[in-house]
Write a protein that holds these residues in place. Structure first.
Motif: not given
Length: 485
Positions: A189, A320, A322, A383, A429-430
Motif C-alpha cells: 500500500n 490513492s 485525496y 482510495e 472510496s476510502w
C-alpha cells in the motif's frame, strides 16, 4: 458527463486490517508495527513526523504497554467479530468490490515462523466466503502499513534483505490458500510513503542515523524486489490473478508560472511516480540518480535484482488521491496545507476540508490522464474520500452532504477521464465504514458511509448507523455512476 462508466466497472469501498479489525492479539495474532503507534491528542501534535516517527526506546515501551486505549489500532472497530454485519451493509449499498488487507502478523505472528497461524488463515477465508455470498469481489492488499513488529526490532524492518524471503513465504501462503477466492491483489500500500515515513511504510527506525534516507531507499529497494517476486509467484500459482501496485498520488502544481516553480513542481510529481516507474516499467528511472546522489544514497543491489524487476511487472496501477497542493521557490509564501501523509503550499483557488486538505476533483482527472499516458495500463482509484467530524443528530440521522458533494465531483471527473481515453477498472472510496485514522490514530475524522459509535478514547457501543451518503452511494452504484445528485 460526457461518458458512461464501463458496464463491468468495480464500485466499492476500501479499508485496512490494522484500522478496522481490532482483536490485535486474539487467535494467535502477533503485534504489528501499526499496533504500537500511539494516539496523540490534537493539542500535542507537532507534525506527522512527530506522530509517526519512532525511537527504539519508544518502540520497546509500546510493545510492553498493554493499555489498549493508548493504541487505537489495537481495538479498531471490531471488524474481526462484526464482519458479517459490515459486509451485509456493503452488499446493501450494492458493492461490486471490497478492498481490504491481510494482516501479516495474523498469519505469521513474528514473521519468522515456518508454519502459518491456521486461525488467522481461517478468519480471512470466512471473510472471503461472506463476500462471495453477496457476489462482492475482494481486492486484497498484502502489506498495508503493518508488518510483524518483531521484524522491526530484530532486522530494522525492510532495511534488511532478510525480509524479502520472509515476505515471500507469507505471500506464497495466502496466495495459495485463497487462489480460488481472490482474483485482484495489491502488494504494498502507498509504497512511496516509505521514503518520507520509513517506520510507517517499512518498519525502519532511523534514530541516530546520519542519513535516514539511505535506510529508507534501501528498504524501498527490498520492497520492490519482494513485490516483483510476489508477482512472479502469483502468476505461477494462478495465471488468472491480476496483481497491481499502489501509490499515494498527490498532484503538485507550480504556485506561479515562474519557470523555477514549474521545474520544482515537475520534480515533485516525478518523485510521486518514481515507485510506479520501477513497478510498471521495470527499472529505476534516470531522474532518480541525481536525487539519490544529492542525498548521499547508494542502493545496494544483488546480481539479478534488475532482471527480477524487469521481468515481473504490475498488471494494473492503483493509487490513492485525496488532494493537491502547490510548490514555490519563493520563500516568502508560507500558507501551507496538510494532507494525506504530505504537506505543501495552499492553492488560493481551492477550498479545504476541516483538516486542511485541499479539495481538487479536477486534479484527479489530471492525474488519471497523466498516468495513463505514461504507463498505458489499466488504472484503479482505490482510495479517495473526505474526512470529517460527522455528527449523529437527535433523530439518529447523519447528514453528511459535504461528503456527498466531495465524492460526486470526483466521480464526475473520473467519468471525464474515461471519455479522455483512460482505462479505469474501478473505484473504492476510502473508509467505506468509519475507522481509525492511519496517520493520527483518531476516530473523530470519519470517512465512511456507515457511522460507527466510538470516540477517540474508545468509548461507545460500536453500533453501526447508515449515513445520508450510504443511500446516495447506493444510487450511484445502481445507476453505474450516472445518478450523482
Amino acid at each position: 458527463m460526457s461518458s458512461q462508466f464501463p458496464e463491468n466497472f468495480l464500485w466499492g469501498g476500501a479499508v485496512a486490517a490494522n484500522q478496522v479489525e481490532g482483536a490485535c492479539q486474539e487467535d494467535g495474532k502477533g503485534l504489528s508495527t501499526a499496533d504500537v503507534v500511539k494516539y496523540v491528542p490534537p493539542e500535542e501534535r507537532k507534525s506527522l513526523e512527530h506522530i509517526l516517527g519512532m525511537s527504539r526506546a519508544e518502540l520497546s515501551a509500546a510493545i510492553l504497554d498493554k493499555q489498549e486505549q493508548k493504541y487505537p489500532k489495537r481495538r479498531g472497530i471490531d471488524f474481526y467479530h462484526r464482519y458479517k454485519e459490515d459486509i451485509a451493509l456493503f452488499a446493501e449499498m450494492g458493492f461490486k468490490v471490497f478492498r481490504m488487507s491481510i494482516s501479516w502478523p495474523r498469519i505469521f505472528p513474528d514473521g519468522e515462523e515456518t508454519e502459518p497461524n491456521e486461525a488467522g488463515l481461517r478468519f480471512y477465508e470466512d471473510v472471503f466466503n461472506e463476500l462471495r455470498k453477496y457476489n462482492i469481489e475482494p481486492l486484497v492488499t498484502l502489506s498495508h502499513y503493518e508488518m510483524p513488529v518483531h521484524l522491526s526490532v530484530k532486522y530494522n524492518g525492510w532495511e534488511s534483505r532478510e525480509l524479502i524471503g520472509l515476505f515471500l513465504r507469507y505471500a506464497d501462503t495466502v496466495l495459495r490458500r485463497y487462489k480460488d477466492k481472490v482474483k485482484y491483489w495489491l502488494t504494498f500500500n502507498e509504497i512511496n510513503c516509505t521514503i518520507k515515513f520509513p517506520f510507517l511504510g517499512a518498519g525502519v527506525l532511523t534514530e541516530g542515523r546520519d542519513n535516514g534516507k539511505q535506510a529508507a531507499f534501501q528498504a524501498l529497494h527490498h520492497q520492490f524486489v519482494a513485490s516483483a517476486l510476489t508477482v512472479k509467484r502469483a502468476r505461477e500459482i494462478n495465471p488468472e490473478f491480476r496483481i497491481g501496485c499502489m501509490l499515494a498520488r498527490k498532484l503538485v502544481y507550480p504556485y506561479s508560472c515562474r519557470p523555477e516553480d514549474v521545474l520544482k513542481a515537475q520534480a515533485e510529481n516525478q518523485m510521486a511516480q518514481f515507485c510506479s516507474d520501477v513497478q510498471v516499467r521495470g527499472y529505476y528511472p534516470s531522474y532518480i540518480r541525481r536525487h539519490l546522489q544529492e542525498y548521499g544514497v547508494t542502493i545496494e543491489m544483488e546480481p539479478g535484482d534488475e532482471a527480477v524487476l524487469r521481468g515481473n511487472l504490475a498488471d494494473f496501477l492503483s493509487f490513492s488521491y485525496y488532494m493537491s497542493s502547490t510548490v514555490s521557490t519563493d520563500e516568502s509564501i508560507t500558507d501551507r496545507t496538510e494532507g494525506n501523509l504530505s504537506s505543501g503550499l495552499a492553492n488560493p483557488h481551492l477550498k479545504s476540508s476541516e483538516w486542511g486538505w485541499q479539495i481538487d476533483p479536477i486534479g484527479l482527472r489530471v492525474v488519471l490522464k497523466e498516468m495513463h499516458d505514461r504507463y498505458q495500463i489499466p488504472l484503479f482509484v482505490v482510495e479517495n474520500g473526505l474526512g470529517a467530524a460527522d455528527v449523529r443528530e437527535d433523530d439518529g440521522s447523519i447528514r453528511d452532504d459535504y461528503r456527498i458533494e466531495y465524492l460526486a465531483r470526483h466521480i464526475e471527473q473520473m467519468a471525464e477521464a474515461i471519455a479522455d481515453g483512460v482505462e479505469l477498472l474501478g473505484y473504492t472510496s476510502w473508509g467505506c465504514i468509519d475507522l481509525i485514522s492511519a496517520s493520527t490514530s483518531e476516530m473523530r475524522k470519519r470517512y465512511g458511509y456507515i457511522y460507527v459509535d466510538q470516540d477517540d478514547a474508545g468509548s461507545g457501543t460500536l453500533n453501526r448507523y447508515r449515513k445520508k451518503s450510504f443511500y446516495w452511494y447506493k444510487k450511484v452504484i445502481a445507476s453505474n455512476g450516472q445518478q450523482l445528485d
